[in-house]
Structure formats: structure tokens, C-alpha cells
Design an enzyme around this catalytic site. Structure first.
Site, PDB file in Angstrom:
ATOM      1  N   SER A  65       0.690  -1.270   0.431  1.00 45.87           N
ATOM      2  CA  SER A  65      -0.668   0.048  -0.104  1.00 45.87           C
ATOM      3  C   SER A  65       0.679   1.584  -0.608  1.00 45.87           C
ATOM      4  O   SER A  65       0.477   2.357  -0.373  1.00 45.87           O
ATOM      5  CB  SER A  65      -1.157  -0.296   1.387  1.00 45.87           C
ATOM      6  OG  SER A  65      -0.466  -0.238   2.236  1.00 45.87           O
ATOM      7  N   ASP A  67      -2.915   6.822  11.359  1.00 49.61           N
ATOM      8  CA  ASP A  67      -2.391   6.235  10.192  1.00 49.61           C
ATOM      9  C   ASP A  67      -0.710   6.834  10.402  1.00 49.61           C
ATOM     10  O   ASP A  67      -0.440   8.181  10.167  1.00 49.61           O
ATOM     11  CB  ASP A  67      -2.335   6.246   9.615  1.00 49.61           C
ATOM     12  CG  ASP A  67      -2.050   5.528   8.074  1.00 49.61           C
ATOM     13  OD1 ASP A  67      -0.876   4.606   8.178  1.00 49.61           O
ATOM     14  OD2 ASP A  67      -2.972   5.550   7.310  1.00 49.61           O
ATOM     15  N   HIS A 112       1.451   5.350   6.598  1.00 50.34           N
ATOM     16  CA  HIS A 112       1.224   5.831   5.277  1.00 50.34           C
ATOM     17  C   HIS A 112       1.690   7.222   4.633  1.00 50.34           C
ATOM     18  O   HIS A 112       1.978   8.294   5.831  1.00 50.34           O
ATOM     19  CB  HIS A 112       0.127   5.386   4.799  1.00 50.34           C
ATOM     20  CG  HIS A 112      -0.735   4.408   4.484  1.00 50.34           C
ATOM     21  ND1 HIS A 112      -0.818   3.629   5.516  1.00 50.34           N
ATOM     22  CD2 HIS A 112      -0.250   3.404   3.989  1.00 50.34           C
ATOM     23  CE1 HIS A 112      -1.275   2.319   5.625  1.00 50.34           C
ATOM     24  NE2 HIS A 112      -0.645   1.928   4.046  1.00 50.34           N
TER      25      HIS A 112
END
Length: 466
Positions: free
Chosen positions: A206, A440, A443
Site C-alpha cells: 500500500s 496512521d 502511510h
């Protein structure tokens, strides 16, 4: 009777008069010929003196909005001016590549021979090719970001920090400045021309999807009609689907992403009485047939090698029909990368395809992991220094394997430069419904840090064409 004067010459006088007349004519003829030659002779090329100078160290003053970039601009502008000097004065001109070119005996604007200009270009190209892009610093630059989050429909919810309520925008305005060269600003039109009629493919986890979405947004900024950019199967970008191919009709090219967490095959095998998930570290991902034929391939893997199954390595790694009762994660990672390297060497034509491998991107969890209270909410500026003092072991493994490959692979080393950017993660802004319990910090927001990774990719692609 008066005597008349005589007009006759004596012999000595006649000889003297003839010699004087002949000498005058000879001198005038020789002088005229000398003047004629001196006015028609082409001047010889100016004498050039090249001296090595020590590099100038400039410091960044971000508190006063006065950066090294500003200083460099001032210096370049100053050096570009021509200087008038007196006829008898020897003078020098500083060039942007750090050399002094001295020109002697010229008046007005300095002139440099074409041979010297070519030599400067060669030296500049050599310096750029040998430049380590991973070493440098972040500079606050009001010209960034390269696109607006609200202007790009390809940013999915997980990376759309602005759309999810993040109010500060300064994290989008930092530009990476390598120490030994300049990283060119991304030119979307030029990038589209470079991939005209070609396939640009990202393969990985990802975080590679993060970079792929960034690339889509950066390229879209140069497209006049956004409707002429679309996903081939009409898919909307979400976390649930892992394979996408976006077509840019005006350039007859595609920008694709294929999910592959490990680059090798995720499988199942019977262990005792149960079938358990395993990782076939000796077999390439079954989706690899889709990667073949690409003109530019950007791979990554690292982040899924840190969860419990891979770190513990208990009955998880499989080779052939054998499932290892226990295997060290670094050993398994090396075996998997060797499998990937073998596949590249067998199936990729280096005359057609340029292969890149991006190193791991750091996470910045403080006070715990992602599922145990880890956070990065308070970060609004880059770090002054990196948190990790040791080079990641996985990067070392990647570099060693790439060295042994017959296919040329360019390493996009983004680990160190990304280590400074604790402010670039979604944190609580990874979703519209915010919760401080799960953040998060792995990312990256878009626009943001992955845009710099793509500027590095653009740098390498452009360098090969020059």
C-alpha cells in the site's frame, strides 16, 4: 662674364640619393603589408584559466523564511551578470558548477570558447550522475505542493488528509534539496512525453499505492481534459481492490498499480491437521504475468515483513513442499528478494524496460504501535534529525541482491529523507470519521512526501535521456 651654375650631380651624390629613395619605397611597402595582415588575422581563442574552488556552505534559516534555496538563487542571478573591465585587467567569472574561468585581455563582456562550455556540461553531467539524492535537507518552499488535494480525484480516503479535516497546509510545502546537486522540479508535461505510448507500472504494497496515486495526481495537472484520463475497467480507487490501469488517452500511455505485499506468492499448506497460510519464498507472485512488458517498473516490499507472522516465522515460510518450523525474517526476506531478482533477470528485457526498486518508508509511531496507542498527531514540522541512527537491514539486503543481478536496477533510496517527515502521515486524518485511538503513522498524506519520491523517479528517467 659671370659663370652659370651647373646642374650636374657628382657620382657620390647620385648614389646617396638613389639609396635614400629606394629605402623609403621599401619601408613604405613593408609597413603597408604589415598593417594589412594585422587587421585581417583572426584573433586566437581567449586564454582560460580553470581553478578548483572549495564548495560554498550555505545554511538554512527557516525561522526567517530565508533558505539555502533563496541564497542559491541570489548567487546564480549575481553570477549571470556580465562584468566590464579595463583593457589591461585580467578578470574571472564564477560559474554555477563551482569553477572559476579567467579570461585575459578582453574588453566588455567575457567570451568563453565552445570547447570550455562543452567541458562544463560534461562536468555538470558527471556531478549529477554521481549525486547521492538520499543525502540532503528539507527546504520550505512556497511553490509547493505540485497539485491540490481537491483538484485530484485519484486520492483515496486514506491519504486525503485535507479532505478529512486537516487544516494546516505547511506539511505540503517542503522540498527535498540534495547536498551535491539539485533535484529538478517535477515537470508533468515532460514526464507524460517520456512515457508516451508506454506502460508505467508500480508493484508492491500500500505504500507503493501511495506513490502511484501521487504520480496520477502529478500527471493529471498537465492534462487539459481530465475526462480523457480514466481507469480501464471503470474501477474506483479503494483499499479493497488491488489492480488498476489508468489510461491517458492524449498520450496513449497507462499508469498501473498491482498489489503484491511480498512480491512472492501468498499460499496455503497443510501443517499437521490444518491448512495454514504460508508464504512461498521460492515462487514469484502469481500476478507477475501482468508486470511483464512494462516500460518502467517500480517495485517495493518491506512493510508487511514486520507483522507478527513474518517476524515470528513459525510454520509460515514455505519452499517447495516444505514449511519451515521456524525461519528468521531477514533470511526469509533475502530468499524472497532472490526469487524476485531471478524472475526479473529471466523475464525482463533491459533494452525495453527500466527497473526501479524503492526502499522502505519509515513509520513514526510514538508511545506504542498502530494498534496499541501509537500516535503522531502533534507533529506539524519535519524533525531536526532522524530517529534511526542505523541503516535498515532490509535496505542492505536489497542493495546486496541488486548488485548480483544481471539486469540493471536503479535503487530509489527514500528511507533517510522520509525519516525527517514525521509531519507527513495521515495520523487521525486517515478517515473522515476521526478517532485518536487508532492513528496512521505509516502511510503518507497526498499531496505530500510521496511526491518527492516521484520527483526522484523523474530525475532518473530524465537523466537517461540526456
Amino acid at each position: 662674364m659671370e659663370r652659370q651654375p651647373s646642374f650636374s650631380f657628382k657620382p657620390t651624390r647620385l648614389l646617396l640619393f638613389s639609396f635614400t629613395l629606394f629605402s623609403s619605397i621599401f619601408f613604405l611597402s613593408f609597413f603597408t603589408l604589415f598593417l594589412t595582415k594585422s587587421t585581417t588575422t583572426t584573433p586566437s581563442p581567449p586564454y582560460t584559466l580553470v581553478a578548483n574552488l572549495q564548495p560554498l556552505t550555505l545554511h538554512s534559516f527557516t525561522q526567517n523564511n530565508f533558505t539555502r534555496a533563496n541564497v542559491s538563487t541570489l548567487i546564480d542571478n549575481r553570477l549571470s551578470r556580465s562584468v566590464n573591465r579595463s583593457k589591461s585587467e585580467a578578470f574571472g567569472e564564477m560559474r554555477g558548477n563551482g569553477t572559476m574561468v579567467g579570461v585575459v585581455g578582453l574588453v566588455g563582456k567575457s567570451k568563453v570558447s565552445i570547447f570550455e562550455e562543452v567541458e562544463v556540461k560534461k562536468k555538470k553531467k558527471k556531478m549529477v550522475e554521481g549525486c547521492d539524492l538520499s543525502k540532503g535537507y528539507w527546504v520550505f518552499d512556497e511553490r509547493y505542493p505540485l497539485y491540490g488535494g481537491d483538484s485530484c480525484p485519484f486520492v483515496d480516503e486514506g491519504f486525503d488528509c485535507e479532505g478529512n479535516g486537516r487544516l494546516d497546509r505547511n506539511f505540503t510545502k517542503w522540498r527535498w534539496q540534495p547536498q551535491d546537486c539539485d533535484l529538478p522540479r517535477f515537470n508533468a508535461t515532460k514526464m507524460l512525453e517520456m512515457i508516451r505510448g508506454k506502460r508505467l507500472v508500480f508493484v508492491g504494497d500500500s505504500i507503493n499505492r501511495n506513490q502511484w496515486e501521487s504520480m496520477l495526481c502529478m500527471l493529471l495537472s498537465a492534462v487539459k481534459d481530465p475526462k480523457r484520463v480514466f481507469e480501464a475497467r471503470g474501477r474506483k480507487i479503494t483499499k479493497e481492490k488491488g489492480n488498476y490501469s489508468f489510461r491517458f488517452l492524449d498520450y496513449q500511455c497507462t499508469v498501473e498499480y498491482y498489489v503484491s505485499h511480498f512480491l512472492v506468492h501468498e499460499s496455503k499448506a497443510r501443517v499437521g491437521q490444518k491448512r495454514r497460510p504460508t508464504l512461498r519464498i521460492d515462487a514469484i507472485d502469481h500476478g507477475s504475468s501482468r508486470w511483464r512488458g512494462a516500460d518502467v517498473l517500480v517495485f517495493n516490499t518491506a512493510h508487511w515483513w514486520s507483522h507478527y507472522k513474518t517476524k515470528a516465522g513459525i510454520y509460515y515460510y514455505q519452499e517447495g513442499t516444505m514449511v519451515h518450523p521456524r525461519l528468521n525474517v531477514s533470511t526469509a526476506f533475502g530468499k524472497a528478494l532472490t526469487t524476485w531478482a531471478s524472475w526479473v533477470d529471466r523475464h525482463i528485457n533491459s533494452k525495453k524496460t527500466q527497473v526501479f526498486f524503492r526502499t522502505s518508508a519509515p513509520s513514526h509511531f510514538r508511545g506504542g504501535n498502530w494498534n496499541s496507542g501509537g500516535h503522531c498527531t502533534e507533529a506539524t514540522h519535519p524533525l531536526n534529525q532522524t530517529l534511526n541512527t542505523t541503516y535498515p537491514e532490509k535496505n542492505i539486503i536489497v542493495e546486496e541482491i541488486i548488485k548480483r543481478m544481471k539486469t540493471p536496477v536503479t535503487l530509489l533510496n527514500i528511507t533517510s529523507l522520509s525519516e525527517f517527515r514525521i509531519d507527513g502521515h495521515p495520523s487521525i486524518y486517515g478517515r473522515k470519521t476521526r478517532s485518536s485511538r487508532i492513528q496512521d503513522c505509516s502511510h503518507w498524506c497526498l499531496p505530500g512526501v510521496p511526491d518527492t519520491w516521484n520527483e526522484m523517479l523523474f530525475f532518473h528517467l530524465q537523466s537517461r535521456l540526456e
